[in-house]
Structure formats: structure tokens, C-alpha cells
Enzyme design. Structure first.
Site, PDB file in Angstrom:
ATOM      1  N   LYS A  51       0.835  -1.208   0.000  1.00 52.89           N
ATOM      2  CA  LYS A  51       0.000   0.000   0.000  1.00 52.89           C
ATOM      3  C   LYS A  51       0.866   1.253   0.000  1.00 52.89           C
ATOM      4  CE  LYS A  51      -3.998  -2.143   2.188  1.00 52.89           C
ATOM      5  NZ  LYS A  51      -4.861  -2.207   3.394  1.00 52.89           N
ATOM      6  N   GLY A  67      -0.655   0.687   5.886  1.00 55.63           N
ATOM      7  CA  GLY A  67      -1.029  -0.159   7.010  1.00 55.63           C
ATOM      8  C   GLY A  67      -1.991  -1.239   6.586  1.00 55.63           C
ATOM      9  N   ASP A  68      -1.955  -2.339   7.291  1.00 57.08           N
ATOM     10  CA  ASP A  68      -2.925  -3.396   7.060  1.00 57.08           C
ATOM     11  C   ASP A  68      -3.076  -4.197   8.339  1.00 57.08           C
ATOM     12  OD1 ASP A  68      -4.526  -4.556   4.703  1.00 57.08           O
ATOM     13  OD2 ASP A  68      -3.800  -6.313   5.787  1.00 57.08           O
ATOM     14  N   GLN A  69      -4.247  -4.790   8.475  1.00 57.46           N
ATOM     15  CA  GLN A  69      -4.519  -5.562   9.679  1.00 57.46           C
ATOM     16  C   GLN A  69      -5.103  -6.912   9.285  1.00 57.46           C
ATOM     17  OE1 GLN A  69      -7.827  -4.461  12.472  1.00 57.46           O
ATOM     18  NE2 GLN A  69      -6.087  -3.969  13.770  1.00 57.46           N
TER      19      GLN A  69
END
Length: 192
Positions: A51, A67-69
């Protein structure tokens, strides 16, 4: 340098803006499909990096935050449900159990090519929920269908939770803020 957040999440933006720095939020270009055999941690880190780097051409002299979760339960990644009924099924499965959220953060300096990465780990124990409580929640909180496991802690979703264990409480909302401060300082950004 310009600071760009590779996200359209108002919650992620609000966390980053707490630092008092001007931030431009832009949707990243990224396929969020996990790769075969990839761990939750690896998926989260890869997507955060992807990203951030996806906006480098558009912002060639910027610090880009990605960011990623990814949530994990019983060795299975829990993604975004995509539908109301999938959200119900996910929350029924998670009810009364502890889910581990991997909140990955990447800061990419598009001018120098330098990238920094970190992952905040949050253990979340959900209350024992009835199917009717789950349906009520998803009806009142339709945005939760865009969150991993339909668990959106920052609003009504707080009522789903029994216990949260984390080194950084911001990580559950999607941005390990403590790590971000260190990363920005490593790039010469003065926070205080």
C-alpha cells in the site's frame, strides 16, 4: 517532506493526525488477497508495504504510510466479511474467544527508497454473544463489514469486547502509533 497516508479509513487518519502533522489521505492501489501458505503476520506486512509503495510514483518525494490488519483465530486468517451473513458467521465463530490482530505499519520514503516496518500485536477477547446481539450490532454498525472479522472496536464494537491486550492501544484501530512516531523521527520529522 509531505506525509501521505495510503488509506481512506477515517479512523486511521484520525490516529495519524493526533501527531499534529499535515497528512494527505489517498486510496492505495493494492490487491488484498492473502497468498497461499502466507502467515497472518506476513500478509499484514506485505500488504502494508504494498500500500505504501503503491503511491510512490504519484508522490515521488513523500513519506508514505501504509497499514494493514489481519486477524487470526485457530490458525485461520479472518478477513473482511464482505456481506452481512458472513459477518454474522465470523462473529459467532469469534464469540467468547481470543483473536490475535496483526496491525502492520510501513513507512516508505519515496525519495530515498528507504522503508521501515513494524507490527503491533493485539489480543482481543470477545464477550460471549448471542446471534441476536451480533445481528443487532451489524445492523447498527454496517461499516463493521469493512473490518477484519467485523470487529470495529472504535465505536459500538467496543460492546463486543471483554478484554484487550496490546503494547499500543492504537494498533487495534489500525495504526501502531508508537512505532510510527519512531519511524517518522528516523526520517528527520520532529514530532515534539
Amino acid at each position: 517532506m509531505q506525509i501521505v497516508l495510503a488509506s481512506t479509513s477515517p479512523y486511521r487518519r484520525e490516529i495519524v493526525e493526533r501527531l499534529g502533522l499535515p497528512v494527505t489521505a489517498v486510496a492505495p492501489v493494492c490487491d488484498e488477497t492473502p497468498l497461499a501458505g502466507e502467515t497472518a503476520l506476513d500478509t499484514a506486512v506485505r500488504l502494508a508495504r504494498s500500500k505504501a509503495m503503491s503511491l510512490a510514483e504519484r508522490f515521488p518525494e513523500a513519506l508514505i504510510i501504509g497499514g494493514d490488519q489481519v486477524a487470526l483465530l485457530d490458525g485461520q486468517q479472518i478477513g473482511k466479511p464482505g456481506s452481512f451473513e458472513n459477518g454474522v458467521a465470523m462473529l459467532k465463530w469469534m464469540s467468547g474467544r481470543t483473536v490475535v490482530f496483526h496491525s502492520a505499519l510501513a513507512l516508505y520514503n519515496s525519495k530515498s527508497g528507504h522503508i521501515q516496518e513494524d507490527v503491533g500485536i493485539t489480543r482481543v477477547t470477545l464477550r460471549q454473544l448471542t446471534e441476536q446481539q451480533i445481528r443487532n450490532y451489524l445492523t447498527r454498525e454496517p461499516d463493521a463489514l469493512n473490518c477484519a472479522g467485523s470487529a470495529k472496536s472504535e465505536t459500538l464494537g467496543g460492546a463486543l469486547l471483554q478484554k484487550v491486550e496490546a503494547d499500543d492501544p492504537n494498533a487495534l484501530i489500525g495504526v501502531p502509533l508508537f512505532a510510527l512516531v519512531s519511524m517518522l523521527q528516523n526520517e528527520g520529522v520532529e514530532i515534539l
